[in-house]
Each structure stands twice: as structure tokens, then as C-alpha cells.
Scaffold this motif. Structure first.
Motif, short mmCIF file in Angstrom:
data_model
loop_
_atom_site.label_atom_id
_atom_site.label_comp_id
_atom_site.label_asym_id
_atom_site.label_seq_id
_atom_site.Cartn_x
_atom_site.Cartn_y
_atom_site.Cartn_z
N UNK A 97 23.77 45.57 48.95
CA UNK A 97 25.15 45.76 49.37
C UNK A 97 26.04 45.88 48.13
N UNK A 98 26.88 46.89 48.15
CA UNK A 98 27.89 47.05 47.11
C UNK A 98 29.17 46.42 47.63
N UNK A 99 29.66 45.44 46.92
CA UNK A 99 30.90 44.77 47.32
C UNK A 99 32.00 45.19 46.36
N UNK A 100 33.01 45.87 46.89
CA UNK A 100 34.15 46.25 46.07
C UNK A 100 35.30 45.31 46.39
N UNK A 101 35.82 44.66 45.38
CA UNK A 101 36.86 43.66 45.59
C UNK A 101 38.04 43.96 44.65
N UNK A 102 39.19 44.10 45.24
CA UNK A 102 40.40 44.34 44.47
C UNK A 102 41.33 43.16 44.68
N UNK A 103 41.77 42.55 43.60
CA UNK A 103 42.63 41.37 43.76
C UNK A 103 44.00 41.60 43.16
N UNK A 104 44.91 40.72 43.53
CA UNK A 104 46.27 40.80 43.00
C UNK A 104 46.86 39.39 42.97
N UNK B 9 43.68 39.49 48.21
CA UNK B 9 42.42 40.16 47.97
C UNK B 9 42.11 41.18 49.05
N UNK B 10 41.41 42.22 48.65
CA UNK B 10 40.93 43.22 49.60
C UNK B 10 39.47 43.51 49.29
N UNK B 11 38.64 43.54 50.32
CA UNK B 11 37.20 43.68 50.12
C UNK B 11 36.68 44.83 50.97
N UNK B 12 35.87 45.71 50.37
CA UNK B 12 35.11 46.67 51.16
C UNK B 12 33.64 46.52 50.77
N UNK B 13 32.78 46.78 51.74
CA UNK B 13 31.36 46.60 51.48
C UNK B 13 30.60 47.83 51.94
N UNK B 14 29.47 48.08 51.31
CA UNK B 14 28.62 49.19 51.71
C UNK B 14 27.17 48.80 51.57
#
Lengths: 388, 388, 388
Positions: free
Chosen positions: B189-196, B64-69
Motif C-alpha cells: 500500500x502506498x500511503x500519501x499523507x499531506x499535513x499542515x 492531515x489528509x491521507x490517500x491510500x493505494x
């Protein structure tokens, strides 16, 4: 009676109970062999798989959250900086991280850098005798800045290409030894760790229920006397990892703080406690000490009276502590239990195959046994031993 | 015909088909018992293991990779700072992190600290009456600086040892209540999560295909009305975790934002969606609230007109949000399928063992059944029931 | 002989060896079918489960620690800043992170912000014609500051509500294209990765034993020529992920550096090597490019001559590199081996069931086989085929 084998009606057939016909061989030798092999298989299944490896348990992996808090004061007395005290806000960079913290232990400081032009550090590439040796705009990835195209005096005797860079350039020196912040070995760190096994809805913290505030204000982790105290002395961490803190502090390094939570949730919750171990993560192999240590550069930015940006560049060496939380929780569950019992039963079936082979191959009376066990019928007629 | 059991040639033997001889017992009682037990085992294997627990699937763990704003403006009006507006660059520390973000909600500010000498904060250790009470160079790990060896007035009545430190020292006060940045509860908060799932080469993001830009600019997560919106109000996160934001904001804390991706990849890709839950990670047990909250110290460094380093020390209290992504993907695979079928078959074998035991122990006609089922042969001769 | 089935003494009974009575059918058809099916099952168990899927191995998941070090110099020449050189301390934010690093590639700079009052950026909400359009104290979560209640000139023609904020406000512009730090594509990064499989007490680093210091000072990763070099060019990473670095640099993004350690620990330790792959983590689906890129705001704080706080706000666009380490180690272990053998044996039992069904249903001589295989006994008497 050729129709006897067929069911008179489907309903009757449904209630037929099929059981294999068994030959019972009354022999001490075979019987003993059989029972010993069975006992071995059962002992393996029950003893090893079920009790030791807890094959009857479903397992879950850990979810963890870590916060850390370092305490301590370091004192330095250098010609450049004079007497100076370093506190947490000075030596922890960045001030907070998730599951990891960096303690500055040594540094090379380059104060009062501004965007300007100066002579490059002498290397085989930057040495020059005239302007035409310096290609204007050249920008080496491992260099210090962008060449302006001029060749200038680095010292009285050495000329190097001029660079546009943050000048004065950092001197490519070895870091001070002994390390600047030698006092860092007396720092302590409180590690708060909260874990969760989501499949079993199980939460726990490493500050155990019996720890109270007064104990927490004065305890320090010690494997023998205080194994549950979550406050660690940095020196002790290094010692437990078979490292010397002062040696490690010179070039920096990465230290792993491993917290293992192996929990048998069929047991009382209080039996599930963290186990701490420490291990140096960088550069373990003595034959292979390429690129040792841990350092990075950072800067503090100021503005001078004219509004021009000035910075203090710090090449900081230090120890990064990575808190690694791992473990597995197990709890009784019917699926793995039956999976293991099923596999165990199948192995018991193997016992019969082996015993059969021994009985029918090596026993004196093997022919008698064979005659009793097997009935032959071939494609062209029946050849049962009853006919014999 | 003693040689009848042996193969005439190896080739012939190879094609012998071995099948067990079966005794068929036509009894409604035994038959019913047998069928019911079989049905239970089959129902367990098919229903529970295969359908419910998806035992036919191979599983993979998540990458998983997470970015937040974070967005939002806070307004404070204090005597020290006057009217002041706080934006993202002020209250998010450090400005970017991997899978975690910290929102400053409260603080104790100590401005204009310089490296100098001042009287220590009065504690049992630092109180003194004369210079000889203060050991020069003493440096307590939990203290504020290094003792200079002098005993000076802290106030008109109290004398403490003088320390070399960042002076003036921070007042060991409780943080303001209500918290300084009470407005933080309105931040989003905007949480963008990309999983694999690497084993299945499956990628997905938590911004689902049906979410468009206009929806994303105005939506806020709500479990009932907007369960797919990846923008969360900090107040709602606290509320979902059964916490009061304002109470939590005073001393800080750690909040877990759990994103669960349980995906059945035998189903359409669109069925694999994230589920959000929120949980406070620090200090769950009410009996065990040792070392509560979350805070850390950081400083902003300035230079005064003389070039002397001055700093503003901030003890920042706030909420750290740890985004924890977990889950398991399953997809049909032949190995676990056959493993479970094999174990199921082995369990079916167990049914016969149980039924046999009942038939041969409790049934009225058990002796007849036994005679038919067993053929005895002992070491010294043959004792088959046919001979009887 | 009704007591013949019972044991004369328990001890004797204990050594009875029970073996099933077997009917041997000598038929080429059935024999062939039987052997082929058995061969298939055995081939599956040995070939696929054991050799290919390594079902005889116990597995462990990875523990990993990553440190990174970026090198490179970027040169910019803008009207605002003039000629300027950017080094590591300028473009890596924060200066150190755990398993991740951010490289600034583009930015919008708003210098000399102070806490003051100015006209809001014109939006549908902030446009006004008189003071009463502006609600005093209004604070929009997506706004720039707190409304003072006055309506002031933003430009000669446009009036907007006045805000208390860090003024001047950031212009809501698109970031520069081409990106400011276009030189970032020439940066290199050294990734040091140390892994551990705790169950097997196995440690390894990605700087392999044969890599020496001189190689490490000049190598750059290349899948064909230098697959073991742990130094990566940022441009190459983007190219391997099928992305154009310059395009990505404008709005930023998140790049995954995947390090896979699949280790068969029954093999020599040197066979266990890392495999690097690169993948863009944000915004993979072309249909779904909502909220693209990666950026965050941070500030550098200064004090002006009067002691008033001034800051330079930077909206930094850049590429965050997430180093994702995964993999599985396997080593021979008796439990999974026997589990798989057991399940395989149970499947072999299934072969007999299928062959039986074919023999007794489709073969010409099925009635003869049935008579030989089955012995019937019913509740009311014995009906064995011997009686027939």
C-alpha cells in the motif's frame, strides 16, 4: 567602610547570602487581614488549581478507532415492491465506514432507468410550447439532464422540454410518511472503540474487562441498568437525544454518538471509563430549519438481456450516526506543577502589596510604619529617617 | 520629618525608586546552600523546561489528509468458485475512503439469494414442532427474517419456523482457515499523507523531497534500510505490530498505521519527518477477547432473466487499516517563554524563603541574624531592635 | 532583647505582619528607567498577553460533523459509450462519506471483463519467446494476474506470458485529456457543518440564522458578495486554491476545504462565524511531483445470461474534497487569567533586579546607595554599615 559593600575577592562574594530586611508589624488588624488574604490565595492554588482543575497534570489528547456493527431486520409491504425483507447488506450504505454508519430508513425508488430521452419534470424553466423554447444542449446544474431541443408532452395537458437523461426521471415527491423502514427503530448497533493516549502509552477499549461474551450477546445500553454495554438500540439513541425516531426517520438526519474518555491516569486504570451521550447534529435551532434532514442518491446497476445498462435509482433518506470520541487524559508532571506553584507564589507576593497599601494608607499609625519601612536617599544627598 | 515619607509633589513621587533593603550574610554554609538551590532551580528552568520540554515554544496541532493505494493480486482455488483472481477492485471495499482502507482477506459467500421463504437456521427460538409454535410476523432483531407462521422441515429430522428472507440463508459457519485470500500478505500500500500546521502556515508531505519516481516504483518500507519509503507491505505492517498476518486474516481485525509528525520548526524544515509505527487496535488484552475480529456483510445485486432481484451476500472478513496522523509542532514564541521565565523566577523566590528558614532556625548565630533582619513595631508603639 | 525576635506566644506570632524594608532612591534617572521598564512589562502583560493573545481565556478544541450534497449533470459523447448523461448517483463514489466526497472527473473504462486467460500487457518481465520463460503460478504484486505458464501472442509480433485474470486487461494508458467529465466544473456542493465546543456547551451550524430557504436555493459562495453561502461551485474552489480545474481534473487530486471556527465566546454568539479557505493537498511542491493525482479502481458487477460474472472495471480519476474543520474557542476563565497575572508579576520582580544592577553599578553615587541598601553580617561577627 565605603569598600565594605564590595567583595574583597570574587570567591567571597559568591558565597554572600542576600536576604531582605523585614519590618514586623505586630497588629491584630493587619495580621488578620494578611492571613485571610494569604489563606484565600493558598486555598485557590491548592483547592481549585491543583485539586479541582488538576493543574499538576500534563494532558494529552485522544487517538481513537471505531468499528460498528448494526443488526436487525426490517419488513416492508408496498404495492411497488410487494413483501420484502431488508437486512444489513441492504440498508447500511456504504457497507463499512470509519467511525460513522448510515442506516437507510426511507426512500424514493425509481426502477428501470436507462439512458434515453423523456419529458423533463415541469418547472418554470422546463415548461414550453414549441421546440424553440428549448435550447439544445442546455444543462442546468440543478436540472435533470441535457436538453435535446425538442418540446414534448409531459402529460396530456403539459408540455416540457425533452431531456437526455436517466429516464424515467425521479418524481420530485416528498418521502413516504410513515417511513418505509419504520422497523429500523428496533435495530441495534455494537460500537467497538479503542483509544490511545500516545504521550502516556495508555490503551483502552470500551468493551471493559468485566464484560464477557454471554453478557455481550444479550445486553442493550441503558443509562441506569447497563451503562457499560456497548450495544445501543437506535430508538434509545434517538430518545436520549430528545428526538422521536419515527419523525426523524422520514427525512433523515445526523445523530452524534459522543464518547467521552476523561481519564485521570494517576488513578487506577479501571476508573477510566467511557461516557456515552447522544445529540442530534443537524438542525438544532428551531428558527433555522433550512435544508433539514439527510439524504443522498445512489444506484444499483444492471444489464438487460441486450447488454444495455439499466439502473435502479434510490433517493435514500436515513440517519447517519457519527461516533465522536473525545476526552483528555491527565497525569502528574513536574512542569505544569511548578508552573502553577510559581504562579501561585507570585500571587502571594501580590498579597503583601495589597496589605502594605492598606497599612500605609488607612492605619492610624501609618506615619510610624512608614518611617520604619522606608529609608529615603536622594540624588543630591542622603535623607534617611535615621538623620531625622 | 514625619512628612519626609510623603511625596512633596506627585510628580516627584512618581520618580521615586523603591528597592528593598538587603541583609548580606557572609557565611560559607548559607552561601553554599543558597547557590546550590539556586543552581538547581535555574538548571531545571533552563535545562528541563526550556531545552528538553521546549517551554519557549508555542505549539499547534496537526491537520492531515491521507490517500491510500493498494496493489496486489490474490489467487484462490475453491470448489465453489473454481480458479479465480482477485484484484484491487474486488477486495477493497468501499473503493475509496478518507484515511482508512479495508482489505478483504476471508469471506463466506452465499450466492443466488432471492426474496422468498425458507426454513430458519435452527436455534433454541426457531425450532418448532407445529405451526402454532411460530408466531406470524415475529421479527427478532438478531434473527434472519420475518416469520410466516408456518413450521417447515429444515432437514429430514429438524423442523424450524419458516421465514420470509433473502433465501437461501447464510450458513452460520466459522470462516475458512487458512483464509481464502492468504495472498493478501504480499499486497503493498502506498500511503500519501499531506499535513499542515495552520498556526505556522507549514505544509509537508510524507513523500520527502529526496524521493524520486524511480525509487518510488520499487521501494518497500523497512525500518532499517528504507525508513522514508511510503510503500508498505501488509505482511510487514502485521509483523511490526507483533501480529501474524495469516492468523489475523482469518477473523479480520483493525490495524493502526500511526504517523507521528513531531516538528521543531525552529530547526530546518527537512528535519521534520514522519515516523511510522504500527499497532493492532482491536482486542489488545488477552483476557478480554470478546467480539474479536472485524467483518461486515455486503451484497452484489443482479437481476435474473425474469427481472427478479438476485443477490450474492458476502460476509467479508478483513483487516481495516486506520491511518492515524498525529503530532505537535513547536516554534519559538514570546508568551510561553515569558510565562515559563516568570514561573521560574517565582520559584527562585522560593529559594530565599527556604534559606531564610534554615539560617534563622538552625544556624548557631541565628539570634544575631534575626536581630539584623527584623525590625519590630507593634500597634501600641515602636519596638525596633535599634531601640534595644 | 534577643528574645524580641521570637514570638512571646504562637498566637501573637501568627498575627505578625511581615513587610520588607524599603530604600527609596529619589533620582530622576533611576526613577524614569524604573517606570519605563515597568510600563513595558505591564503593557506586554495587559496588551499582548491579555488583549491580543487572550491569555485570560480557557480554550477548547472543536468537535465537528459534516454532510455534503453535490448537484449537477455532466454530458459526454464518446465513441465507446455514445451520448451519455452522468448524474450524482454515477459520479459520487461512495455515495456518502463522512466529511469528504469524491467527484469523478475522468476515467478509463474496461468493459466486459471475465475471469479468463489472456496475454499479459508487454513489460520487461512479461515478454517471452517460449513457454519456459513463463513460470506457472508466478504472481507479481504489481502485475495483472497469475501466470499460467504459457507464452502466447499479445499481438502479431509480440508474445507475452498468459495470465489468469479479469480479461481483457486494462490498457495502461494515460487518461483522456481533456477530461471526460469536463462539465464537473459547473457542479455545486452544499456543505452542512455542525460544530460543538464541548467544554463550553456551545453548538453552531454553518447555515447561519439569517440564511433562509429561498436564499439557499439560489446562492453560490463568493468571498466578496456571498461569504456566508454554504454552496460552493467546484470551479470556484479550484480557482481560490490557485488551481485550474480542467488541468486538475485530468489526473485527479485532493482538495482541502478548510473551515475555520475561531470563536471568542465572551463576545455575542453571532460573531462566531466560519471562514472558508481552499488549498490543494496533494503535490504542492513543484520540484517533487512524484505520484501525482488521485485515482482508484472500482467495478460494476453483472451476470451474463449463463450466470457467469462479468464486470466493468473503471479506473476513476477525480477530485477528493476533504472538509477540514478546525478552530479554537476561548472564554474567560480564572485559572489562565491568574496564571498569566502571576507570571506577569514575577516579570515585574525582574525589573527591580535590573534597575538595582544599574543603580549600584553605573550611578555616580553608587557607594552611598550601597551603604544604605546593604547591611553586612558575617559568620564571625556583625559588620553592619551602622557600625562604620
Amino acid at each position: 567602610m565605603s569598600e565594605g559593600g564590595c567583595c574583597v575577592s570574587l570567591g567571597q562574594c559568591f558565597f554572600d547570602y542576600y536576604t531582605t530586611k523585614i519590618l514586623v508589624i505586630r497588629s491584630r488588624k493587619v495580621g488578620t487581614l494578611n492571613r485571610i488574604t494569604q489563606a484565600l490565595v493558598i486555598a485557590y492554588v491548592i483547592g481549585y488549581v491543583c485539586v479541582w482543575k488538576k493543574g499538576y497534570q500534563d494532558t494529552d489528547t485522544i487517538l481513537s478507532s471505531v468499528t460498528t456493527k448494526v443488526k436487525g431486520i426490517a419488513f416492508t409491504n408496498t404495492t411497488e415492491l410487494g413483501e420484502r425483507v431488508w437486512d444489513v447488506a441492504d440498508y447500511i450504505i456504504p457497507p463499512q465506514e470509519d467511525g460513522s454508519f448510515f442506516v437507510l430508513t426511507n426512500m424514493i425508488i425509481t426502477p428501470n432507468q436507462t439512458q434515453s430521452k423523456c419529458a423533463d419534470i415541469p418547472t418554470s424553466a422546463s415548461l414550453c410550447s414549441s421546440h424553440k423554447d428549448c435550447k439544445r444542449g442546455f444543462n442546468d446544474a440543478r436540472g435533470n439532464g441535457v436538453w435535446t431541443g425538442r418540446c414534448v408532452h409531459f402529460s396530456d395537458t403539459v408540455k416540457t422540454c425533452e431531456v437526455l437523461a436517466w429516464c424515467p426521471l425521479e418524481k420530485t415527491d416528498e418521502p413516504p410518511d410513515p417511513p418505509l423502514l419504520a422497523d429500523a427503530e428496533n435495530f441495534t448497533v455494537l460500537i467497538k472503540n479503542s483509544i490511545r493516549y500516545p504521550k502516556f502509552n495508555f490503551n483502552k477499549r470500551n468493551i471493559l474487562p468485566h464484560i464477557n461474551t454471554s453478557y455481550l450477546t444479550q445486553c442493550v445500553f441503558n443509562r441506569e441498568t447497563d451503562p457499560d454495554c456497548p450495544i445501543f438500540s437506535l430508538k434509545d439513541i434517538a430518545k436520549e437525544a430528545q428526538e422521536d425516531f419515527q419523525t426523524m426517520a422520514v427525512h433523515g438526519g445526523v445523530m452524534g454518538v459522543q464518547i467521552r474518555w476523561d481519564c485521570d491516569l494517576d488513578m487506577p486504570k479501571s476508573w477510566c471509563v467511557p461516557r456515552y451521550t447522544f445529540r442530534r447534529l443537524d438542525n438544532k435551532d428551531p428558527d433555522n430549519n433550512v435544508a433539514p434532514g439527510y439524504n443522498f442518491r445512489f444506484a444499483k446497476y444492471y444489464k438487460d438481456i441486450d447488454g444495455k445498462e439499466v439502473r435502479t435509482l434510490i433517493k435514500g433518506y436515513g440517519i447517519r450516526f457519527d461516533v465522536m470520541v473525545f476526552g483528555e487524559a491527565g497525569k502528574f508532571h513536574i512542569v505544569p506543577t511548578l508552573l502553577n506553584i510559581g504562579a501561585g507564589l507570585a500571587l502571594l507576593g501580590l498579597v503583601t502589596v495589597i496589605c502594605d497599601w492598606i497599612v500605609l494608607t488607612f492605619m492610624k499609625r501609618k506615619h510610624h510604619y512608614r518611617e520604619q519601612k522606608y529609608t529615603y536617599v536622594n540624588d543630591f544627598g542622603l535623607l534617611s529617617n535615621e538623620d531625622a
